[in-house]
Design a protein around this motif. Sequence first.
Motif: not given
Length: 129
Positions: A21-27, A36-38, A79-80, A113-116
Amino acid sequence: MKMRALYLTSLLPLALAACQLAANIEVSGTVSAAVFIIQEEGLLWSGPATFDELAVVSAADGHQWRMTAKNNCAEKAPRIVYGQIPAGFTADRPAPALKEGRSYDVFVSGCGRIGKASFRIIGGRVVSI
């Protein structure tokens, strides 16, 4: 029979890709409080992601900050805030201050999961790049 085996073999990469699964990361945020919203994005589901590791890396300094889950895939932290460790996670060291003008990458991995995402600190603000 040969055609059926060929057909099933051709579906294997698709089936394996569907497991990741894709992990979408918003900064967003500021130099003192990068956020970081994951979220996970699958074929049938999207929502807060479970993951084992989050790392923030500076191209200039190398490893910057990393946190890992205490129990594999047990906690969600949608949310981190950079440097703040959510319940169920631990960090390898205190987070060094982010620096003006520097570029950073944030990585999430584990639990299938993996995301960047990449960002830069410009005028004291976190800007996605």
